[in-house]
Design a protein around this motif. Structure first.
Motif, PDB file in Angstrom:
ATOM      1  N   ASN A 175     -28.327  20.811 -55.446  1.00  0.00           N
ATOM      2  CA  ASN A 175     -29.006  19.625 -55.967  1.00  0.00           C
ATOM      3  C   ASN A 175     -28.442  19.275 -57.344  1.00  0.00           C
ATOM      4  O   ASN A 175     -27.819  20.111 -58.017  1.00  0.00           O
ATOM      5  N   ALA A 176     -28.697  18.068 -57.756  1.00  0.00           N
ATOM      6  CA  ALA A 176     -28.104  17.556 -58.983  1.00  0.00           C
ATOM      7  C   ALA A 176     -28.572  18.297 -60.217  1.00  0.00           C
ATOM      8  O   ALA A 176     -27.835  18.411 -61.203  1.00  0.00           O
ATOM      9  N   SER A 177     -29.784  18.812 -60.196  1.00  0.00           N
ATOM     10  CA  SER A 177     -30.324  19.483 -61.384  1.00  0.00           C
ATOM     11  C   SER A 177     -29.587  20.773 -61.714  1.00  0.00           C
ATOM     12  O   SER A 177     -29.679  21.274 -62.833  1.00  0.00           O
ATOM     13  N   GLN A 178     -28.863  21.335 -60.752  1.00  0.00           N
ATOM     14  CA  GLN A 178     -28.125  22.573 -61.005  1.00  0.00           C
ATOM     15  C   GLN A 178     -26.839  22.350 -61.811  1.00  0.00           C
ATOM     16  O   GLN A 178     -26.313  23.284 -62.419  1.00  0.00           O
ATOM     17  N   VAL A 179     -26.349  21.137 -61.807  1.00  0.00           N
ATOM     18  CA  VAL A 179     -25.051  20.858 -62.433  1.00  0.00           C
ATOM     19  C   VAL A 179     -25.208  20.794 -63.953  1.00  0.00           C
ATOM     20  O   VAL A 179     -26.025  20.041 -64.468  1.00  0.00           O
ATOM     21  N   PRO A 180     -24.437  21.572 -64.697  1.00  0.00           N
ATOM     22  CA  PRO A 180     -24.548  21.587 -66.158  1.00  0.00           C
ATOM     23  C   PRO A 180     -24.224  20.226 -66.773  1.00  0.00           C
ATOM     24  O   PRO A 180     -23.354  19.500 -66.279  1.00  0.00           O
ATOM     25  N   GLY A 228      -4.623  19.753 -65.176  1.00  0.00           N
ATOM     26  CA  GLY A 228      -4.520  19.261 -66.542  1.00  0.00           C
ATOM     27  C   GLY A 228      -5.017  20.255 -67.565  1.00  0.00           C
ATOM     28  O   GLY A 228      -5.424  21.380 -67.239  1.00  0.00           O
ATOM     29  N   ASP A 229      -4.966  19.831 -68.821  1.00  0.00           N
ATOM     30  CA  ASP A 229      -5.389  20.636 -69.958  1.00  0.00           C
ATOM     31  C   ASP A 229      -6.911  20.717 -69.969  1.00  0.00           C
ATOM     32  O   ASP A 229      -7.590  19.754 -70.331  1.00  0.00           O
ATOM     33  N   THR A 230      -7.439  21.856 -69.573  1.00  0.00           N
ATOM     34  CA  THR A 230      -8.894  21.989 -69.409  1.00  0.00           C
ATOM     35  C   THR A 230      -9.647  21.926 -70.734  1.00  0.00           C
ATOM     36  O   THR A 230     -10.848  21.659 -70.742  1.00  0.00           O
ATOM     37  N   SER A 231      -8.969  22.145 -71.855  1.00  0.00           N
ATOM     38  CA  SER A 231      -9.663  22.043 -73.138  1.00  0.00           C
ATOM     39  C   SER A 231     -10.062  20.603 -73.433  1.00  0.00           C
ATOM     40  O   SER A 231     -10.915  20.352 -74.283  1.00  0.00           O
ATOM     41  N   ARG A 232      -9.463  19.655 -72.715  1.00  0.00           N
ATOM     42  CA  ARG A 232      -9.767  18.239 -72.931  1.00  0.00           C
ATOM     43  C   ARG A 232     -10.754  17.677 -71.913  1.00  0.00           C
ATOM     44  O   ARG A 232     -11.123  16.503 -71.994  1.00  0.00           O
ATOM     45  N   PHE A 233     -11.173  18.508 -70.951  1.00  0.00           N
ATOM     46  CA  PHE A 233     -12.067  18.017 -69.906  1.00  0.00           C
ATOM     47  C   PHE A 233     -13.506  18.406 -70.189  1.00  0.00           C
ATOM     48  O   PHE A 233     -13.808  19.553 -70.532  1.00  0.00           O
ATOM     49  N   ARG A 234     -14.411  17.455 -70.003  1.00  0.00           N
ATOM     50  CA  ARG A 234     -15.849  17.691 -70.164  1.00  0.00           C
ATOM     51  C   ARG A 234     -16.570  17.166 -68.929  1.00  0.00           C
ATOM     52  O   ARG A 234     -16.441  15.996 -68.574  1.00  0.00           O
ATOM     53  N   LEU A 235     -17.320  18.048 -68.259  1.00  0.00           N
ATOM     54  CA  LEU A 235     -18.135  17.634 -67.126  1.00  0.00           C
ATOM     55  C   LEU A 235     -19.466  17.104 -67.655  1.00  0.00           C
ATOM     56  O   LEU A 235     -20.186  17.815 -68.361  1.00  0.00           O
ATOM     57  N   LEU A 236     -19.778  15.862 -67.316  1.00  0.00           N
ATOM     58  CA  LEU A 236     -20.974  15.212 -67.851  1.00  0.00           C
ATOM     59  C   LEU A 236     -22.137  15.249 -66.872  1.00  0.00           C
ATOM     60  O   LEU A 236     -22.940  14.321 -66.805  1.00  0.00           O
ATOM     61  N   GLY A 237     -22.225  16.318 -66.103  1.00  0.00           N
ATOM     62  CA  GLY A 237     -23.338  16.471 -65.176  1.00  0.00           C
ATOM     63  C   GLY A 237     -23.069  15.810 -63.841  1.00  0.00           C
ATOM     64  O   GLY A 237     -21.966  15.356 -63.526  1.00  0.00           O
ATOM     65  N   ALA A 238     -24.117  15.737 -63.013  1.00  0.00           N
ATOM     66  CA  ALA A 238     -23.990  15.200 -61.658  1.00  0.00           C
ATOM     67  C   ALA A 238     -23.617  13.725 -61.644  1.00  0.00           C
ATOM     68  O   ALA A 238     -23.128  13.216 -60.631  1.00  0.00           O
ATOM     69  N   SER A 239     -23.811  13.037 -62.745  1.00  0.00           N
ATOM     70  CA  SER A 239     -23.453  11.618 -62.781  1.00  0.00           C
ATOM     71  C   SER A 239     -21.956  11.409 -62.575  1.00  0.00           C
ATOM     72  O   SER A 239     -21.528  10.349 -62.100  1.00  0.00           O
TER      73      SER A 239
END
Length: 364
Positions: A175-180, A228-239
């Motif tokens: 579910n979406a709530s699990q995604v950081p 890619g360069d993972t230091s530049r990637f940010r996961l912004l949640g389920a959105s």
């Protein structure tokens, strides 16, 4: 009473050094601020990007060391400021940055996307989708190879990357709530796999889904895979899972980092060969990429561009050479003049010395 340069006997070397230094300091500062970074007559910038030699702007312009370092500058963009394009890695790539060891380039086509309908059928194929599999060469191409700073990343809650001759990784969530939402790629909705270094292999990577996203479709209709360069990637949640601009954001903010080196010879081999790239007051450093080649660095106490003739100049705020005072005083080229004395730099492993005026004298 402090001795000053004024009397016939007081014309001391240390005081004279003050006059020479002060009269020449602007010239030295100008040399440092205007130190050459490109070959004579070659442009230094494309848009906001600085392009130092051995890279060079212009195809066939002889501004680069060779064609593998050539950068073309596209001035047809809306801003007309120019956009740098690198041809030395698997097709044309926009350039974000060039450093002493690396060049960061745009992502495409190293990004794939799969989107499903509620019944699990693929519904669209965005421009960045190649196939259900992806060919990843861990090889040298011209002067460049993929940096270990890159990682293979998969985004989604029902996705597995199957890597030939390697490890499979699976990203799951129910579910979406699990995604950081804190930007972390923790294994929930986002998984990352490091690249092997210098393996000289080609990997086939397949992107699979156990249920074609039917169990998570309400909040996760699409899956993504990119390098890619993972230091530049940010996961912004389920959105991010349903964001139509997600691929664009990755392309624009997450570069692919390439390690570059001169040729494929080691320093020992290159130093005795024609075309050796390291100039005066510089030394050779083996690249360490696993594919051979070398880079050049200015000697300790010098700074600048080691690939250009007279590109390395003495840095005013660094110790001189790598000898101690005791060693330097016995050799030609000792820099400390009359009414001055030598002081060891005290830097462990680096050596070097500095000159200081004797008590009662002024200067630098």
């Amino acid at each position: 009473m402090e001795k000053l340069c004024g009397g016939p006997v007081a014309a001391c070397w240390c005081c004279l050094l003050v006059v020479v230094f002060l009269s020449g300091s602007s010239a030295i500062a100008q040399t440092r601020s205007n130190a050459p970074i490109v070959r004579p007559g070659c442009p230094t910038h494309c848009g906001n990007l600085t392009v130092p030699y051995p890279f060079g702007i212009g195809i066939g312009s002889e501004c680069a060391l060779d064609s593998g370092f050539e950068i073309s500058c596209d001035t047809t963009t809306v801003s007309n400021q120019g956009r740098a394009i690198f041809r030395g890695w698997s097709g044309l790539r926009f350039v974000y940055n060039i450093s002493e060891t690396q060049i960061s380039v745009a992502h495409s086509p190293m990004l794939a996307t799969n989107c499903y309908d509620s019944k699990g059928a693929l519904v669209r194929k965005p421009p960045f989708l190649l196939q259900t599999y992806w060919v990843l060469p861990i090889q040298r191409y011209y002067h460049c190879s993929l940096s270990p700073e890159n990682k293979i990343t998969t985004i989604g809650c029902d996705d597995t990357l199957v890597i030939s001759q390697g490890t499979n990784i699976t990203s799951t969530c129910s579910n979406a709530s699990q995604v950081p939402h804190n930007g972390a790629c923790s294994g929930i909705g986002c998984c990352q796999l490091p690249l092997p270094k210098g393996s000289n292999k080609v990997y086939n990577i397949s992107m699979l889904s156990a249920s074609n996203h039917t169990r998570v479709w309400s909040f996760n209709p699409c899956s993504y895979m990119f390098l890619g360069d993972t230091s530049r990637f940010r996961l912004l949640g389920a959105s991010d899972f349903s964001n139509p601009n997600f691929t664009r954001r990755v392309v624009e903010t997450v570069p692919v980092v390439l390690d570059w080196a001169i040729g494929d010879l080691s320093c020992k081999e290159a130093e005795s060969s024609s075309g050796y790239a390291c100039q005066a007051n510089s030394h050779c450093v083996d690249s360490g990429t696993g594919f051979g080649g070398y880079r050049c660095e200015c000697d300790y106490g010098y700074e600048g561009n080691p690939y250009l003739t007279q590109g390395c100049f003495m840095a005013l705020d660094r110790p001189i050479g790598n000898l101690s005072c005791n060693e330097a005083q016995k050799r030609s080229g000792y820099a400390c003049q009359a009414n001055s004395h030598c002081v060891d730099s005290g830097r462990t492993g680096n050596g070097g010395y500095m000159c200081r005026c004797d008590d009662g004298y002024e200067g630098k």
